[in-house]
Structures are given as C-alpha cells and as structure tokens.
Design a protein around this motif. Structure first.
Motif, PDB file in Angstrom:
ATOM      1  N   ALA A  33      31.536  25.625  63.193  1.00  0.00           N
ATOM      2  CA  ALA A  33      30.542  25.620  62.586  1.00  0.00           C
ATOM      3  C   ALA A  33      29.912  25.050  61.466  1.00  0.00           C
ATOM      4  N   GLY A  91      37.321  26.582  49.153  1.00  0.00           N
ATOM      5  CA  GLY A  91      36.664  27.162  50.411  1.00  0.00           C
ATOM      6  C   GLY A  91      37.263  28.425  50.053  1.00  0.00           C
ATOM      7  N   VAL A  92      36.535  29.248  51.317  1.00  0.00           N
ATOM      8  CA  VAL A  92      36.955  30.057  51.692  1.00  0.00           C
ATOM      9  C   VAL A  92      38.168  30.647  52.217  1.00  0.00           C
ATOM     10  N   VAL A  93      38.667  29.534  53.263  1.00  0.00           N
ATOM     11  CA  VAL A  93      40.462  29.490  53.469  1.00  0.00           C
ATOM     12  C   VAL A  93      40.998  29.742  52.320  1.00  0.00           C
ATOM     13  N   PRO A  94      40.885  28.571  51.655  1.00  0.00           N
ATOM     14  CA  PRO A  94      41.827  28.499  50.412  1.00  0.00           C
ATOM     15  C   PRO A  94      41.906  29.977  49.470  1.00  0.00           C
ATOM     16  N   TYR A 117      37.926  34.980  63.586  1.00  0.00           N
ATOM     17  CA  TYR A 117      38.054  33.864  62.924  1.00  0.00           C
ATOM     18  C   TYR A 117      39.424  33.303  62.514  1.00  0.00           C
ATOM     19  N   CYS A 165      35.339  41.134  58.349  1.00  0.00           N
ATOM     20  CA  CYS A 165      34.287  39.794  58.355  1.00  0.00           C
ATOM     21  C   CYS A 165      33.214  39.997  58.626  1.00  0.00           C
ATOM     22  N   ASN A 169      32.291  37.036  62.675  1.00  0.00           N
ATOM     23  CA  ASN A 169      32.078  35.812  63.634  1.00  0.00           C
ATOM     24  C   ASN A 169      33.409  36.069  64.258  1.00  0.00           C
ATOM     25  N   ASP A 197      35.599  38.707  54.342  1.00  0.00           N
ATOM     26  CA  ASP A 197      35.094  37.828  54.278  1.00  0.00           C
ATOM     27  C   ASP A 197      33.649  37.856  53.981  1.00  0.00           C
ATOM     28  N   ILE A 199      30.878  35.246  54.121  1.00  0.00           N
ATOM     29  CA  ILE A 199      30.444  33.263  53.881  1.00  0.00           C
ATOM     30  C   ILE A 199      29.406  33.281  54.613  1.00  0.00           C
ATOM     31  N   HIS A 200      29.239  34.056  56.049  1.00  0.00           N
ATOM     32  CA  HIS A 200      28.212  35.046  56.963  1.00  0.00           C
ATOM     33  C   HIS A 200      26.476  34.843  56.347  1.00  0.00           C
ATOM     34  N   LYS A 232      27.961  28.025  54.923  1.00  0.00           N
ATOM     35  CA  LYS A 232      27.363  28.489  56.217  1.00  0.00           C
ATOM     36  C   LYS A 232      26.061  28.202  56.144  1.00  0.00           C
TER      37      LYS A 232
HETATM   38  C1  LIG Z   1      34.210  33.761  58.605  1.00  0.00           C
HETATM   39  C2  LIG Z   1      34.447  32.526  58.001  1.00  0.00           C
HETATM   40  N1  LIG Z   1      35.701  32.609  56.938  1.00  0.00           N
HETATM   41  C3  LIG Z   1      35.582  31.323  56.214  1.00  0.00           C
HETATM   42  C4  LIG Z   1      35.678  29.943  57.103  1.00  0.00           C
HETATM   43  C5  LIG Z   1      35.467  29.058  56.839  1.00  0.00           C
HETATM   44  O1  LIG Z   1      35.207  28.580  54.701  1.00  0.00           O
HETATM   45  P1  LIG Z   1      35.316  27.516  54.620  1.00  0.00           P
HETATM   46  O2  LIG Z   1      34.622  25.997  55.417  1.00  0.00           O
HETATM   47  O3  LIG Z   1      35.257  27.795  53.009  1.00  0.00           O
HETATM   48  O4  LIG Z   1      36.960  27.716  54.023  1.00  0.00           O
HETATM   49  C6  LIG Z   1      34.383  29.998  58.029  1.00  0.00           C
HETATM   50  C7  LIG Z   1      33.938  28.794  59.488  1.00  0.00           C
HETATM   51  O5  LIG Z   1      33.619  29.279  60.280  1.00  0.00           O
HETATM   52  C8  LIG Z   1      33.907  31.436  59.520  1.00  0.00           C
HETATM   53  O6  LIG Z   1      33.417  31.594  59.848  1.00  0.00           O
END
Ligand SMILES: Cc1ncc(COP(=O)(O)O)c(C=O)c1O
Length: 385
Positions: A33, A91-94, A117, A165, A169, A197, A199-200, A232
């Motif tokens: 993505a 990042g969003v995952v961290p 996701y 989410c 996603n 989350d 992010i989108h 994103k």
């Molecule tokens: C819902 C969602 N959260 C987080 C991420 C990734 O976030 P980051 O790259 O900021 O860790 C994605 C990436 O596709 C995503 O779709």
C-alpha cells in the motif's frame, strides 16, 4: 487538471519494497500500500530545502509541526485537537504496538474487526495479548458490523482494547456516524478502550465523509486513542512519521513510556518537514488525487463487470485498495494470487493475509497512473477468464 497523475514514473531500482522485491522482469506490482505517484510539489520543495542544508542531525520537533496537524484536522474534519495531545512516532504500526504495550497486560484480549490489516494481528501477538475477532458481516456485496457479537466480545472482562480501522482496510468501508456511535457506546459501557487507526482518513469518496471517532463526543474522546499519519494520502510512508492523539493525560504518559521502551521515540528531519508541508500546503493536490483514484476505481469496476462479471468489486468508500470477490472462480484467494503471479506476472495481495473472512478475496492497489492500471486489469481479466 493541475497535477499530472498520469505520468508514469519508473520505480524499479529505487529500492522500492513494492517494485524491487520481485526480481523477475516484467512484474507489475499492485500489492503493497504505497502509490506510484510523486508526492505533492509542496512536500518535494520542503524536502529539497531541507536536503540543501546538508546536516541531518537529531531533531527537535517544532511547534509549527503540532499546529499544522491541529489546523488540518480542524479545517478538514471538524475535529478539535490540542497540541499537547499529540505524540509523534515513527509509524502507525509502532504506535499501535506501543499503545498495546501501554494499555494492556499480557493475556488481555484485543478486539479487531476481521478481515483486517495484517499488522494488527502481529502487534497483538507480539505484546502477549490474545486476539478477539469480531467478524464483519459480508452480505449482498457489502460489509457491516455484527453488533451483537461486538457486545458479547466487549463484555468479556479480559477484553481491554478494540482496534478500530476507520476507514477500514481491506473492507473499504468508511464507518458512518451511527456505526461509530454504536461502537463507542458498547466500548464505553464495557470499559474497552478504542484505538482508532485512521491512517487512511484522507482517502474517502463522494458521499462517505470520514468522521474522526474521537470527534463524536467528549466521552469517546476520553475513551480513545487515535493514530494518524500523512503517509498514505501523500505517499510518504518511507519517511516514517505518524502521530498518536490521546486527550487523556494519564493515557498519554503511559504511551510515552511505552514508546520510549520500544525505542521509537526519535523521528527524522524529513518526516517533520513533509508533515508540515502536507498539512499546510497539500490540500489542492490531495483533492485532485482523490478524484483520480475514484476514476481508477470506476475503470476497474466497468472492466470487471464487462469481462469478469463473476468477480464483483466491492463498493469502495475509502482507501485506494480494491477488494475483489473471487469465489466464483472456484479458486481460493491464495490460488488466485499465485495464478496471477505465475501466469500474468501481476502481484496482488491474497485476502488470506487479512485473517478470517479474507479467503475469497484479493486486494488490488489502485494508486497508479491509469495506463498502468489498465495493464493490471487486463492481466486480471486474462488470468481469471
Ligand atoms: C490500517 C493501516 N494501518 C497502518 C499501516 C501502516 O502504517 P505505518 O507504515 O505508519 O506503520 C497501514 C499500511 O498499509 C494500514 O493499512
């Protein structure tokens, strides 16, 4: 059209995860993505200026960074954030991982709405928590929430968090105010904290406005943590910058500690400059991008309807990730994905990556110039006819 989203920019050989992972020639990647467009000119200018300085030491995040975020969300999404509520990270995952660490004990349950996701699953697992799956309901070609099941899952005393989410996603849903209120009420009633989350959030289409979960009421705001990033929407994921918004001071200090324990507290100078430029000067570019993405989605739908009518494309309310139902091919998602890879040199994501409920779908990244999309769609049609 002021910005040229039709421009084909080769990405092979640029150390792109999406483009350089497959080694064979002629592979078309429509999976990971990120987008095949240049980012907004204002962001490129801000980065060029920063590069020209030539010194890339440790950074102090300026007040103007926080103000850019606050003003953007107020102007575009009618959400009032205060600067001290924002915690920057890489990042969003961290961010999700740090939040789970901060707000749960190992063995606690974290609710997610599947299919979802894939990194949600690993963040939960890596922090010693247990997954609680509130399966989305797929009916008549659309996803909705099973609120009875959510109620039951939230009532479990071991359930501590719901990772929402919004937009979703890969389901492509932008949750409505009514849905968000029902989720929020269930979580409040059961003492489940909502981690949203978002992010989108910038990538939504006509008739489906994104509503920040925390903006709906003071109680929701205090019972939630929101993760946002310009990555994103502005195609700057490689710059590794994201923000956590938490109105509750005690929650914030716990997250702060977890971010430090996870060692993801230092961001880089480019992420900061890009965020400021995106939120202060990227609006016109973003709006044109959304129109372009919608055109891509319509093209995909028209083509599959005409040439592959047994593979419906789900309605896309948000994100640039199309979700295609392949069940009628008689193959499961892994088989479809591997056939497209082997026979058509096209890379898409198998729905199985996203957990229960994903087995009959493939996910297609639409964020590329139209000519490239046309080639990708042709390969899908040739591969599955
Ligand atoms: C819902 C969602 N959260 C987080 C991420 C990734 O976030 P980051 O790259 O900021 O860790 C994605 C990436 O596709 C995503 O779709």
């Amino acid at each position: 059209m002021k910005y040229d989203f039709d421009e084909i920019i080769p990405r092979r050989g640029t150390r792109s995860y999406k483009w350089d992972m497959p080694e064979e020639e002629g592979v078309l990647p429509m999976w990971v993505a990120d987008m095949d467009f240049k980012t907004a000119p204002a962001i490129i200018e801000a980065l060029e200026k920063r590069v020209a300085h030539g010194i890339f030491g440790y950074v102090k995040v300026p007040q103007s960074y926080y103000e850019a975020i606050v003003q953007w969300f107020s102007r575009r999404h009618q959400w009032t954030i205060e600067c001290p509520w924002i915690i920057y990270t890489t990042g969003v995952v961290p961010a999700l991982s740090a939040i789970i660490k901060a707000m749960t004990e190992p063995g606690d349950k974290v609710i997610v709405q599947t299919p979802v996701y894939n990194c949600f699953y690993s963040s939960i697992r890596n922090n010693g928590c247990e997954l609680s799956a509130n399966h989305l309901v797929y009916k008549e070609g659309r996803y909705t929430i099973d609120f009875d099941d959510l109620e039951a899952k939230a009532a479990d005393p071991r359930a501590k968090l719901l990772i929402l989410c919004n937009p979703h996603n890969p389901a492509g849903r932008v949750w409505t105010e009514e849905e968000l209120r029902r989720i929020g009420d269930i979580c409040l009633k059961n003492g489940v904290l909502v981690v949203s989350d978002e992010i989108h959030c910038e990538l939504t289409y006509a008739g489906h406005d994104y509503i920040p979960f925390a903006s709906l009421s003071r109680e929701f705001q205090m019972n939630s943590i929101t993760c946002i990033s310009p990555s994103k929407a502005f195609n700057i994921a490689g710059l590794q910058i994201a923000n956590i918004v938490a109105a509750d001071e005690e929650v914030r200090s716990r997250i702060d500690r977890a971010i430090n324990i996870n060692e993801v507290c230092d961001v880089n100078p480019f992420g900061i400059e890009a965020t400021i430029a995106a939120y202060n000067e990227g609006e016109a570019w973003l709006d044109q991008l959304r129109e372009y993405l919608w055109g891509n989605y319509q093209y995909l739908c028209e083509q599959l309807k005409a040439h592959l009518p047994h593979c419906p494309v789900l309605p896309l309310e948000g994100t640039y990730l199309a979700w295609i139902d392949c069940q009628a091919t008689g193959l499961d998602a892994d088989e479809v994905t591997s056939r497209l890879r082997k026979e058509q040199k096209l890379l898409v994501n198998s729905g199985t990556m996203y957990g229960p409920g994903g087995e009959r779908f493939i996910r297609l990244n639409l964020a590329c110039p139209r000519a490239r999309l046309m080639e990708g769609v042709k390969r899908i049609i040739d591969g599955l006819s």
